[in-house]
Design a protein around this motif. Structure first.
Motif, mmCIF file in Angstrom:
data_model
loop_
_atom_site.group_PDB
_atom_site.id
_atom_site.type_symbol
_atom_site.label_atom_id
_atom_site.label_comp_id
_atom_site.label_asym_id
_atom_site.label_seq_id
_atom_site.Cartn_x
_atom_site.Cartn_y
_atom_site.Cartn_z
ATOM 1 N N TYR A 130 -32.543 6.348 -20.562
ATOM 2 C CA TYR A 130 -31.655 5.752 -21.563
ATOM 3 C C TYR A 130 -30.405 5.250 -20.863
ATOM 4 O O TYR A 130 -29.842 5.943 -20.006
ATOM 5 C CB TYR A 130 -31.220 6.791 -22.605
ATOM 6 N N ILE A 132 -26.585 4.289 -21.878
ATOM 7 C CA ILE A 132 -25.658 4.461 -22.986
ATOM 8 C C ILE A 132 -24.332 3.850 -22.561
ATOM 9 O O ILE A 132 -23.604 4.415 -21.740
ATOM 10 C CB ILE A 132 -25.500 5.958 -23.348
ATOM 11 N N ILE A 136 -27.155 0.632 -26.407
ATOM 12 C CA ILE A 136 -28.049 1.715 -25.980
ATOM 13 C C ILE A 136 -29.466 1.174 -25.931
ATOM 14 O O ILE A 136 -29.931 0.525 -26.869
ATOM 15 C CB ILE A 136 -27.981 2.932 -26.927
ATOM 16 N N LEU A 179 -28.852 4.942 -33.692
ATOM 17 C CA LEU A 179 -28.311 5.574 -32.485
ATOM 18 C C LEU A 179 -27.243 4.707 -31.827
ATOM 19 O O LEU A 179 -26.134 5.182 -31.528
ATOM 20 C CB LEU A 179 -29.456 5.867 -31.495
ATOM 21 N N ALA A 183 -23.407 5.772 -31.388
ATOM 22 C CA ALA A 183 -23.133 6.428 -30.106
ATOM 23 C C ALA A 183 -22.847 5.492 -28.939
ATOM 24 O O ALA A 183 -22.473 5.975 -27.865
ATOM 25 C CB ALA A 183 -24.306 7.341 -29.744
ATOM 26 N N GLU A 209 -20.727 12.623 -29.922
ATOM 27 C CA GLU A 209 -21.538 11.824 -29.003
ATOM 28 C C GLU A 209 -22.713 12.639 -28.480
ATOM 29 O O GLU A 209 -23.860 12.174 -28.454
ATOM 30 C CB GLU A 209 -20.665 11.337 -27.840
ATOM 31 N N TYR A 212 -25.491 13.028 -31.088
ATOM 32 C CA TYR A 212 -26.363 11.862 -31.275
ATOM 33 C C TYR A 212 -27.302 11.656 -30.078
ATOM 34 O O TYR A 212 -28.495 11.377 -30.255
ATOM 35 C CB TYR A 212 -25.512 10.608 -31.528
ATOM 36 N N ILE A 213 -26.774 11.797 -28.877
ATOM 37 C CA ILE A 213 -27.639 11.600 -27.702
ATOM 38 C C ILE A 213 -28.697 12.702 -27.636
ATOM 39 O O ILE A 213 -29.857 12.441 -27.287
ATOM 40 C CB ILE A 213 -26.801 11.543 -26.415
ATOM 41 N N LEU A 231 -30.301 9.969 -18.249
ATOM 42 C CA LEU A 231 -29.281 9.374 -19.107
ATOM 43 C C LEU A 231 -28.252 8.660 -18.248
ATOM 44 O O LEU A 231 -27.484 9.301 -17.521
ATOM 45 C CB LEU A 231 -28.603 10.458 -19.954
ATOM 46 N N MET A 236 -22.107 7.847 -19.976
ATOM 47 C CA MET A 236 -22.550 9.081 -19.328
ATOM 48 C C MET A 236 -21.742 9.410 -18.077
ATOM 49 O O MET A 236 -21.984 10.438 -17.443
ATOM 50 C CB MET A 236 -24.038 8.986 -18.980
ATOM 51 N N ILE A 245 -24.779 17.809 -24.213
ATOM 52 C CA ILE A 245 -26.069 17.272 -24.671
ATOM 53 C C ILE A 245 -27.164 18.317 -24.504
ATOM 54 O O ILE A 245 -27.984 18.538 -25.410
ATOM 55 C CB ILE A 245 -26.412 15.984 -23.901
#
Length: 289
Positions: A130, A132, A136, A179, A183, A209, A212-213, A231, A236, A245
């Protein structure tokens, strides 16, 4: 005779990062251009690559894009919110100047591939990556192949549950509180009234945050069971986020399935900001064979 080089294009919504490298994925040269209009930006890209003797180019582009080679619009950026780039024939523009193999995928798929061949997922069968940041996105790889069907994944637009204390309505122009809408970087800024990098590490925005992640990691874990979840992206780079997270994810999962150790399962990119470039070079190398 000098070795022919591989080309890399990370086509982002804010900037294009172009580079060249060798077959062992060593980055030899790299430059960055702002993403403006196709005419302006692509001229800079093409002029840059004309300096080198290339054997293939790997492109990872913001999307959505058409990934199907039998489609009339293969190689196009399609329904992007960046209206100047809507329905732009990206591969066609390159092919006018470079009669060489060109690999074509999303920017996040390219970063995922970089981590798969040389980063946090090296030696594993599968991974999900991912990014971010301003937006995203997510990419998934199984045994060296991208997981995709009629199109590429758009993981950033999954539906998430709101944090109990969050009154922010969301920022996605398509889905509002998906998402990305809750986020991505602009959502953090609009919710808190200041940029994420200006917020203290203990600000409530980071708890939200992480919540959501963690949902994205939870959903993806139960859908795909990847060997590692990576991530990346600008958000991040906040060091307090990763442990938060992992904590939220563990609370959500409730030991329903046994994952690898969380310190090895939910990680940041080993290649850092090089993941996309190395991924594009690796895709170019694969295409040139």
């Amino acid at each position: 005779m000098a070795e022919k080089l591989l080309g890399s294009i990370e086509a982002g919504g804010t900037k294009f990062v172009c580079g060249v490298g060798t077959d062992d994925l060593t980055i030899v040269n790299r430059v960055s251009f702002p993403t403006t209009t196709p005419a302006e930006t692509m001229k800079l890209v093409i002029d840059y690559f004309k300096q080198f003797d290339l054997k293939a180019i790997g492109v990872g582009s913001f999307g959505p894009i058409d990934i199907h080679q039998d489609s009339a619009t293969y190689g196009f950026i399609t329904t992007t919110p960046k209206l100047a780039w809507e329905n732009f024939d990206f591969i066609g523009a390159l092919k006018k100047y470079f009669d060489i193999p060109i690999a074509w995928t999303t920017d996040v798929n390219a970063a995922a591939y970089g981590e798969y061949v040389a980063g946090s997922a090296q030696g594993l069968a599968s991974c999900v990556y991912y990014t971010i940041g301003t937006g995203i996105g997510g990419g998934a790889i199984q045994e060296g192949q991208f997981i995709e069907g009629f199109s590429h994944p758009e993981m950033g637009h999954m539906i998430v549950k709101k944090h109990p204390k969050d009154t922010f309505v969301g920022n996605c122009p398509f889905h509002q509180d998906c998402l990305e809408g809750m986020a991505a970087g602009p959502a953090i800024e609009k919710r808190a009234g200041q940029k994420g990098q200006e917020l203290p590490a203990d600000h409530v925005a980071w708890a939200m945050e992480a919540y959501y992640i963690a949902q994205a990691v939870y959903n993806t874990t139960l859908l795909l069971s990847p060997d590692v979840m990576i991530l990346g992206g600008g958000v991040m780079q906040q060091p307090q986020l990763l442990p938060k997270i992992r904590f939220e994810f563990e609370k959500m999962l409730k030991n329903y399935v046994k994952t690898p150790l969380l310190e090895e399962y939910i990680v940041t990119p080993k290649l850092g900001n090089d993941a996309g470039t190395i991924g594009c070079l690796a895709l170019a190398r694969k295409t040139a064979i």
